[in-house]
Each structure stands twice: as structure tokens, then as C-alpha cells.
Design an enzyme around this catalytic site. Sequence first.
Site, PDB file in Angstrom:
ATOM      1  N   ASN A 287      29.230  26.424  54.919  1.00  0.00           N
ATOM      2  CA  ASN A 287      28.404  27.350  54.142  1.00  0.00           C
ATOM      3  C   ASN A 287      28.429  28.771  54.699  1.00  0.00           C
ATOM      4  O   ASN A 287      28.269  29.735  53.947  1.00  0.00           O
ATOM      5  CB  ASN A 287      26.959  26.847  54.114  1.00  0.00           C
ATOM      6  CG  ASN A 287      25.993  27.912  53.626  1.00  0.00           C
ATOM      7  OD1 ASN A 287      25.960  28.247  52.446  1.00  0.00           O
ATOM      8  ND2 ASN A 287      25.225  28.491  54.546  1.00  0.00           N
ATOM      9  N   ALA A 288      28.636  28.925  55.998  1.00  0.00           N
ATOM     10  CA  ALA A 288      28.551  30.239  56.623  1.00  0.00           C
ATOM     11  C   ALA A 288      29.506  31.228  55.955  1.00  0.00           C
ATOM     12  O   ALA A 288      30.664  30.904  55.674  1.00  0.00           O
ATOM     13  CB  ALA A 288      28.867  30.134  58.112  1.00  0.00           C
ATOM     14  N   LYS A 294      33.069  46.938  49.561  1.00  0.00           N
ATOM     15  CA  LYS A 294      33.582  48.299  49.500  1.00  0.00           C
ATOM     16  C   LYS A 294      34.732  48.307  48.499  1.00  0.00           C
ATOM     17  O   LYS A 294      35.490  47.341  48.400  1.00  0.00           O
ATOM     18  CB  LYS A 294      34.111  48.728  50.879  1.00  0.00           C
ATOM     19  CG  LYS A 294      34.027  50.227  51.151  1.00  0.00           C
ATOM     20  CD  LYS A 294      32.596  50.637  51.452  1.00  0.00           C
ATOM     21  CE  LYS A 294      32.542  52.093  51.929  1.00  0.00           C
ATOM     22  NZ  LYS A 294      31.148  52.546  52.125  1.00  0.00           N
ATOM     23  N   ASN A 346      35.198  40.546  41.362  1.00  0.00           N
ATOM     24  CA  ASN A 346      33.983  41.348  41.278  1.00  0.00           C
ATOM     25  C   ASN A 346      34.266  42.714  41.886  1.00  0.00           C
ATOM     26  O   ASN A 346      34.853  42.810  42.964  1.00  0.00           O
ATOM     27  CB  ASN A 346      32.829  40.665  42.016  1.00  0.00           C
ATOM     28  CG  ASN A 346      31.475  41.119  41.516  1.00  0.00           C
ATOM     29  OD1 ASN A 346      31.355  41.719  40.459  1.00  0.00           O
ATOM     30  ND2 ASN A 346      30.446  40.831  42.288  1.00  0.00           N
ATOM     31  N   TYR A 352      35.933  39.828  49.847  1.00  0.00           N
ATOM     32  CA  TYR A 352      35.134  38.625  49.619  1.00  0.00           C
ATOM     33  C   TYR A 352      35.813  37.694  48.614  1.00  0.00           C
ATOM     34  O   TYR A 352      35.911  36.486  48.828  1.00  0.00           O
ATOM     35  CB  TYR A 352      33.752  39.037  49.112  1.00  0.00           C
ATOM     36  CG  TYR A 352      32.779  37.894  48.916  1.00  0.00           C
ATOM     37  CD1 TYR A 352      32.214  37.249  50.005  1.00  0.00           C
ATOM     38  CD2 TYR A 352      32.416  37.481  47.636  1.00  0.00           C
ATOM     39  CE1 TYR A 352      31.308  36.210  49.824  1.00  0.00           C
ATOM     40  CE2 TYR A 352      31.511  36.447  47.449  1.00  0.00           C
ATOM     41  CZ  TYR A 352      30.958  35.817  48.547  1.00  0.00           C
ATOM     42  OH  TYR A 352      30.077  34.791  48.360  1.00  0.00           O
TER      43      TYR A 352
END
Length: 446
Positions: A287-288, A294, A346, A352
Site C-alpha cells: 500500500n505504501a 509536477k 492525470n 505517479y
Amino acid sequence: MADKYTQLVNQGVGKSVARKLGLPQPAILRRYRPGSPLVPGPVVVLGDSPASDKLAAELLSWELDIRRHAVPREKLGAIILVLDNVQRPEDLGRPVLAAAASLRDLAPGARVLTVSRPAATAASPAIAAARQGIDGLLRSLAKELRAGATGNGILLADDVEATSPSALGAVRFFLSGRSAFVDGQFLTVSGQGGTLPPQADTPLAGKVAVVTGAARGIGADIARTLHRDGATLVVVDLPSAGDHLAAVANEVKGTALQLDITRDDAGQRMIDHAVQRHGRLDIVIHNAGITRDKLLANMDPARWDSVININIASQLRINEALLASKHFRSAPRIVSVASTSGIAGNRGQTNYAASKGGVMGMVRATASLMAGNGGSINAVAPGFIETEMTSRIPLALRETARRLNSLKQGGQPVDVAEAIAFLASDAAAGINGEVLRVCGQNLVGA
């Protein structure tokens, strides 16, 4: 975090005003409570294949009120469309329109479920067309349902029966309140393995689970949910989160391991802690994770590298240790937290999204390695979830993000935890290499 708008439009004056002004009225979702009924009314099983008869008989043994034909104006808890034997698109009309006649009779929080087979393995273009048509109709129907009802699909590999343990496990998950924020999704059952737990409310009894990033937020809710379902917990987080981690460990009656998961020996330290303190290790929940957003044009190496290292590279290293360990070979389970950002992208999240896309690629490629020991690895991809992080998003953007799904609200951390708990259970043993979105059928992405 509370969605005050949803609370407001579901009571008193707020409800009346929202209706008059034509404002969105998100429903209060039916979520799981131990001991609560599986569904809020009778279940209609439609279809004319032998699988539909067998599934109906199995559901009867669960002491559900099963119907093969709907009674007009009777509130229904669920409609299950068994379409495993369609041969051409024309075969869809009769059962689908029979279901359509009962849609207005669905109770709040009801479920619509299709059971079919993957188009990719079809023996002819006509069969493939019919099977793929189910995908389109289910996803569209899910966007039409109201009052917190959801629609999802189970895809059975060609050698998997509708009454196999993991198929039934998926049926139970989708019918229950555990799947409250899962909508418009398909889950493939690729193996016959698995066992349904003798006690439905404690499916993880006797299991030892490690949860990373467990000091707060979604990780803490994952730990609480696995504990509720009977697991013994090892909760992991950074030393800087030690006080919060200890509080979670005490709450779930588990043990805390302060650890930087990017260390080369992180996987072995998790294994050693679980075995020394609890005698075994059955489940690992990755989960971490972090965000360092940016625009790519402004991205610096520190932001990029930290996200990649924590969100995916650490998982790969930990999994190598798990796969090499003699203590992780008895039907082990790994569940990773991905993100819809890794599916649809996104703005401002290239690092990410790359890391979460990497998680999904890792899961698919590791599935065959896990299967050798009767194990499985899957991922859960959350959409907009009400957390401390999303509460800091500017109000206008936050409200927009909340409403951009079929349920017109954000999910709760427990919604992610429920999906993870199911995939970590032996009832999901025949589900391997899958990515299950927990996003309320977010309007971006598949």
C-alpha cells in the site's frame, strides 16, 4: 473525510431543495456490516444455460430468496444475468430485456451482475461479438442505475465453472456491501482453485498479513479491515510515523515494524518479523506510496526518482524476496494498490502514473510465478477516495472530482480495503493477475 454535500441532499430540506433544483443526489451507499444480509431483497437469476441452474441452486444453499422469474413490483436485491453460453449477438436480447423489465424494481443498494466468458478466447467471430457485447451493455447499464445500485461482471475462463469456489467468491463479493464503490467493472476468474470460508464474516481467520504504509489513511483502514476479517497483522511504515503506527498496531492487536521499504533488505525483514512474531506469512499488501506532482516540463530528478523508487521499485525488490522465501509458499497472496491515474493518466502526475502503471504491469507478469505455489497477485486501482490528501484539493476541483463517476461521490478508504481483503482471501484463489478498479465507475478510463 466527510462528503457534506451527499449528507445534505439525503435528508430533510436539503433533499427537497436538491430535487427541485435538479442537483445531483448521490445515494448513501450500502456498505458491509458484519452480520448484515448479503443483499437487500430477493435475487433473480436469469439465463437458460446449465450454469444458471447450478448457480441458482448454489445461491439457494446460502439461504437467499432466489427467483428464476421476477414478480412485478417486488423490490429486488439483485439481478444476475448468466450469459456464459451466448453464441451470437442475437442471443443477448431475450435475457437482457427480461432483466430490463425488473430494473425499476431494484431496491436501494441493489446489484446487477453478469456472468459470462472472455471474448478473447471465443471460438468464432460471432461468439466473440456476443461476449464483447456484454462488456458494453454492462458498463452502460451501470451508468443508468440509481439509488446506490451497482452493476459488475464476472468473466469465467473457458474451463471454469460458474459454481467454482472463486466464481462464487466473486459473486458473494459483488452482491455484498463490500463492493459498494466498485461499479461497471469486470473481474476474470481464471482458475478453479479456492475455498469459500466456513465463516463468511471471518474469511482471513488464521492468516498472517503484512500491510505497508499502514500508519494512517487507506493503509490503516486496510489493517483494520483485515483484522476484522480474522487476520493477524504486521503493520509497516517509516520510523518517522512510529507513534501513529504503534496506535494502529495496538488497535488491530498486531505488531508494528518501523521500516523504510526502499531498503534492499526490506522484504527479508518483513518475512523475518512475521515468522518470528507470528510463525508464518500468508499475505502481503503493498500500500505504501507517495505523490510528488509536477508538470513533466518542470519535473526534476528528485521528484521522479522518489516516486518510482517507493511506488514500484520497492515492490519489485520485496516480491523477489517473497518469491525466494520458503516461508511464502503456502497459497500466498499479494495485493498491490495501483491507481486509476495509471490507467487513464492525470495532468501533473507523469511520475505517479508511470509508477502505478508499473504496478499493474508487475502484477500481470508475476501472476504465473505466484500460481506455482497456489498463490495469486492482484491489484486494486482506487479512483477519488476521501482521504486527508484529497481534502487538501481546492474546493471546486474537489467537488468536480467527487461527482465524475456513476455514483456521483468519492469513495471511502474502507472501500479500497474491502476489495483488498477479498482478493487476499482464499475465496479469490482463482483470480490472478487482475486489476480491480474501486472508483465508482469513474468517467475517465475503461
